[in-house]
Write a protein that holds these residues in place. Structure first.
Motif, PDB file in Angstrom:
ATOM      1  N   LEU A  75       1.109  -1.469   0.196  1.00 31.49           N
ATOM      2  CA  LEU A  75      -0.366   0.169   0.264  1.00 31.49           C
ATOM      3  C   LEU A  75       0.581   1.291   0.090  1.00 31.49           C
ATOM      4  CD1 LEU A  75      -2.306  -1.528   2.803  1.00 31.49           C
ATOM      5  CD2 LEU A  75      -3.065  -0.687   0.256  1.00 31.49           C
ATOM      6  N   GLU A  76       0.679   2.059  -1.244  1.00 31.64           N
ATOM      7  CA  GLU A  76       1.532   3.501  -1.173  1.00 31.64           C
ATOM      8  C   GLU A  76       0.399   4.320  -0.702  1.00 31.64           C
ATOM      9  OE1 GLU A  76       5.230   2.385  -4.620  1.00 31.64           O
ATOM     10  OE2 GLU A  76       2.613   3.315  -5.257  1.00 31.64           O
ATOM     11  N   ILE A  77       0.443   5.172   1.060  1.00 35.17           N
ATOM     12  CA  ILE A  77      -0.672   5.245   0.978  1.00 35.17           C
ATOM     13  C   ILE A  77       0.062   7.394   1.082  1.00 35.17           C
ATOM     14  CG2 ILE A  77      -2.175   6.784   2.854  1.00 35.17           C
ATOM     15  CD1 ILE A  77      -2.126   3.028   3.268  1.00 35.17           C
ATOM     16  N   ILE A  78      -0.982   8.023   0.919  1.00 34.91           N
ATOM     17  CA  ILE A  78      -0.089   9.425   0.534  1.00 34.91           C
ATOM     18  C   ILE A  78      -1.587  10.710   1.059  1.00 34.91           C
ATOM     19  CG2 ILE A  78       0.728  11.229  -0.923  1.00 34.91           C
ATOM     20  CD1 ILE A  78       1.705   8.741  -2.928  1.00 34.91           C
ATOM     21  N   ASN A  79      -0.604  11.192   1.610  1.00 32.72           N
ATOM     22  CA  ASN A  79      -1.727  12.762   2.402  1.00 32.72           C
ATOM     23  C   ASN A  79      -3.016  11.734   2.796  1.00 32.72           C
ATOM     24  OD1 ASN A  79      -0.252  14.785   0.985  1.00 32.72           O
ATOM     25  ND2 ASN A  79      -1.550  14.487  -0.756  1.00 32.72           N
ATOM     26  N   PRO A  80      -2.748  11.123   3.778  1.00 34.79           N
ATOM     27  CA  PRO A  80      -3.503  10.457   4.670  1.00 34.79           C
ATOM     28  C   PRO A  80      -4.567  10.850   5.488  1.00 34.79           C
ATOM     29  CG  PRO A  80      -2.117   9.219   4.886  1.00 34.79           C
ATOM     30  CD  PRO A  80      -0.954  10.566   4.707  1.00 34.79           C
ATOM     31  N   VAL A  81      -6.072  10.592   5.204  1.00 36.03           N
ATOM     32  CA  VAL A  81      -6.557  11.166   6.207  1.00 36.03           C
ATOM     33  C   VAL A  81      -7.667  10.053   6.830  1.00 36.03           C
ATOM     34  CG1 VAL A  81      -9.146  12.649   7.498  1.00 36.03           C
ATOM     35  CG2 VAL A  81      -6.854  13.517   5.506  1.00 36.03           C
ATOM     36  N   ILE A  82      -7.374  10.286   8.443  1.00 31.02           N
ATOM     37  CA  ILE A  82      -8.426   9.473   9.596  1.00 31.02           C
ATOM     38  C   ILE A  82     -10.019   9.876   8.778  1.00 31.02           C
ATOM     39  CG2 ILE A  82      -9.352   7.211  11.106  1.00 31.02           C
ATOM     40  CD1 ILE A  82      -6.424   7.786  11.518  1.00 31.02           C
ATOM     41  N   ASP A 117      -3.338   8.338  -4.078  1.00 31.35           N
ATOM     42  CA  ASP A 117      -2.246   6.883  -4.946  1.00 31.35           C
ATOM     43  C   ASP A 117      -1.015   7.781  -5.128  1.00 31.35           C
ATOM     44  OD1 ASP A 117      -2.861   7.897  -7.677  1.00 31.35           O
ATOM     45  OD2 ASP A 117      -3.503   5.438  -7.733  1.00 31.35           O
ATOM     46  N   ARG A 118      -0.152   6.949  -5.620  1.00 30.41           N
ATOM     47  CA  ARG A 118       0.995   7.188  -6.289  1.00 30.41           C
ATOM     48  C   ARG A 118       0.832   8.643  -7.281  1.00 30.41           C
ATOM     49  NH1 ARG A 118       6.022   4.539  -8.591  1.00 30.41           N
ATOM     50  NH2 ARG A 118       5.602   3.594  -6.877  1.00 30.41           N
ATOM     51  N   PHE A 119      -0.288   8.479  -8.101  1.00 32.69           N
ATOM     52  CA  PHE A 119      -0.458   9.528  -9.458  1.00 32.69           C
ATOM     53  C   PHE A 119      -1.734  10.649  -8.914  1.00 32.69           C
ATOM     54  CE2 PHE A 119       0.132   5.176 -10.624  1.00 32.69           C
ATOM     55  CZ  PHE A 119       1.120   4.830 -11.365  1.00 32.69           C
ATOM     56  N   GLY A 120      -2.155  10.930  -8.189  1.00 32.11           N
ATOM     57  CA  GLY A 120      -2.731  11.611  -7.217  1.00 32.11           C
ATOM     58  C   GLY A 120      -3.749  11.550  -7.306  1.00 32.11           C
ATOM     59  N   SER A 121      -4.483   9.993  -7.334  1.00 34.23           N
ATOM     60  CA  SER A 121      -5.401   9.371  -7.191  1.00 34.23           C
ATOM     61  C   SER A 121      -6.283   9.153  -6.127  1.00 34.23           C
ATOM     62  CB  SER A 121      -6.108   7.785  -8.653  1.00 34.23           C
ATOM     63  OG  SER A 121      -5.773   8.456  -9.583  1.00 34.23           O
ATOM     64  N   PRO A 122      -7.861   9.895  -5.868  1.00 36.09           N
ATOM     65  CA  PRO A 122      -8.096   9.757  -4.483  1.00 36.09           C
ATOM     66  C   PRO A 122      -9.081   8.345  -4.337  1.00 36.09           C
ATOM     67  CG  PRO A 122     -10.323  10.839  -5.762  1.00 36.09           C
ATOM     68  CD  PRO A 122      -8.456  11.300  -6.435  1.00 36.09           C
ATOM     69  N   LYS A 123      -8.669   7.252  -2.844  1.00 36.17           N
ATOM     70  CA  LYS A 123      -8.707   6.320  -2.411  1.00 36.17           C
ATOM     71  C   LYS A 123      -9.947   6.357  -1.344  1.00 36.17           C
ATOM     72  CE  LYS A 123      -6.785   4.214  -5.862  1.00 36.17           C
ATOM     73  NZ  LYS A 123      -6.801   3.158  -7.665  1.00 36.17           N
ATOM     74  N   THR A 124     -10.064   4.879  -1.081  1.00 36.27           N
ATOM     75  CA  THR A 124     -10.519   4.833  -0.190  1.00 36.27           C
ATOM     76  C   THR A 124     -10.069   3.886   0.348  1.00 36.27           C
ATOM     77  OG1 THR A 124     -12.529   6.599   0.022  1.00 36.27           O
ATOM     78  CG2 THR A 124     -13.175   5.280   1.855  1.00 36.27           C
ATOM     79  N   LEU A 125      -9.623   3.351   2.047  1.00 39.14           N
ATOM     80  CA  LEU A 125      -9.380   2.196   2.687  1.00 39.14           C
ATOM     81  C   LEU A 125     -10.382   2.101   4.001  1.00 39.14           C
ATOM     82  CD1 LEU A 125      -7.556  -0.464   1.988  1.00 39.14           C
ATOM     83  CD2 LEU A 125      -6.096   1.060   3.516  1.00 39.14           C
ATOM     84  N   HIS A 126     -10.804   0.717   3.977  1.00 38.41           N
ATOM     85  CA  HIS A 126     -10.779   0.407   5.563  1.00 38.41           C
ATOM     86  C   HIS A 126     -10.596  -0.497   5.915  1.00 38.41           C
ATOM     87  CE1 HIS A 126     -13.979  -1.425   8.312  1.00 38.41           C
ATOM     88  NE2 HIS A 126     -14.859   0.380   8.455  1.00 38.41           N
ATOM     89  N   THR A 127     -10.608  -0.782   7.306  1.00 34.32           N
ATOM     90  CA  THR A 127     -10.041  -1.784   7.370  1.00 34.32           C
ATOM     91  C   THR A 127      -9.643  -1.753   9.044  1.00 34.32           C
ATOM     92  OG1 THR A 127      -7.461  -2.938   7.448  1.00 34.32           O
ATOM     93  CG2 THR A 127      -7.366  -0.485   7.399  1.00 34.32           C
ATOM     94  N   GLN A 128      -9.039  -2.932   9.358  1.00 34.23           N
ATOM     95  CA  GLN A 128      -9.391  -3.447  10.595  1.00 34.23           C
ATOM     96  C   GLN A 128      -8.471  -4.586  11.643  1.00 34.23           C
ATOM     97  OE1 GLN A 128     -13.117  -5.582  10.561  1.00 34.23           O
ATOM     98  NE2 GLN A 128     -11.871  -6.511  12.608  1.00 34.23           N
ATOM     99  N   GLY A 129      -7.911  -4.000  12.452  1.00 34.40           N
ATOM    100  CA  GLY A 129      -6.784  -5.363  12.905  1.00 34.40           C
ATOM    101  C   GLY A 129      -5.645  -4.571  12.638  1.00 34.40           C
ATOM    102  N   TYR A 130      -4.852  -5.821  12.642  1.00 34.95           N
ATOM    103  CA  TYR A 130      -3.035  -5.629  12.251  1.00 34.95           C
ATOM    104  C   TYR A 130      -3.183  -4.735  11.089  1.00 34.95           C
ATOM    105  CZ  TYR A 130       1.555  -6.842  11.333  1.00 34.95           C
ATOM    106  OH  TYR A 130       3.655  -7.122  11.125  1.00 34.95           O
ATOM    107  N   LEU A 131      -3.487  -4.226   9.864  1.00 34.13           N
ATOM    108  CA  LEU A 131      -3.388  -3.190   8.974  1.00 34.13           C
ATOM    109  C   LEU A 131      -3.991  -2.068   9.987  1.00 34.13           C
ATOM    110  CD1 LEU A 131      -2.886  -2.178   6.144  1.00 34.13           C
ATOM    111  CD2 LEU A 131      -5.139  -3.237   5.394  1.00 34.13           C
ATOM    112  N   ALA A 132      -4.442  -1.630  10.305  1.00 34.50           N
ATOM    113  CA  ALA A 132      -5.500  -0.535  10.875  1.00 34.50           C
ATOM    114  C   ALA A 132      -4.406  -0.067  11.740  1.00 34.50           C
ATOM    115  CB  ALA A 132      -6.573  -0.991  11.557  1.00 34.50           C
TER     116      ALA A 132
END
Length: 173
Positions: A75-82, A117-132
């Motif tokens: 996962l390449e995560i740029i400018n993340p916001v919870i 992402d690395r190209f500036g495209s907006p993404k959303t990710l919902h996760t739990q446990g270890y990855l969270a």
């Protein structure tokens, strides 16, 4: 290229990281170098500030059940916001910038983030446990916070004592 990782107590680790505004080949090369560095140091995550780049960039590659990491899981995560957070979980954390020290940290069990992402495209990710937990740990870096900053006073004193002892033993070599 393997990049040097800043180690505690380097004051640069306390910097606030700034937003990424340019998504170009230089950013892509940095992401590639961060990935090589993380794998070389046997980590599961790395934030830009840890390689002395105070930008809101982080990467995470959680090992599979057989303990191997696969590039397609990166996962390449740029400018993340919870955007959402739920539940609580204690998780034993370590850090490439605080080597050889592990401790339980209280985190949210579930998080949802929006990021680019690395190209500036907006993404959303919902996760739990270890990855969270890994996402929260790396996002803390972007805000100048180390996992040891989240420890109780007693655990923090234990860490400081172990850290000083390790520094003294390194000095005797």
């Amino acid at each position: 290229m393997i990049l040097p990782i800043l180690s505690y107590p380097d004051p640069r680790l306390k910097q606030q990281s700034s937003e990424v505004e340019v998504f170009d080949e230089e950013l892509h090369a940095l992401l590639g170098n961060m990935y090589e560095t993380m794998l070389d140091r046997e980590g599961v995550g790395l934030a830009g500030i840890q390689v002395n780049v105070p930008k809101r960039i982080l990467i995470i590659n959680i090992p599979r059940e057989d303990k191997t990491q696969h590039k397609e899981d990166l996962l390449e995560i740029i400018n993340p916001v919870i955007t959402k957070k739920e539940g609580e979980i204690y998780f034993t954390e370590g850090c490439l910038s605080v080597p050889n020290f592990y401790e339980d940290v209280l985190r949210y069990d579930e998080v949802e983030i929006s990021y680019q992402d690395r190209f500036g495209s907006p993404k959303t990710l919902h996760t739990q446990g270890y990855l969270a937990v890994a996402i929260q740990h790396e996002m803390d870096h972007l805000n100048g916070v180390l996992f040891v900053d989240r420890l109780s006073l007693m655990k923090r004193k234990k860490f400081e004592k172990e850290f000083k002892r390790e520094q003294r033993s390194k000095g005797k070599r």
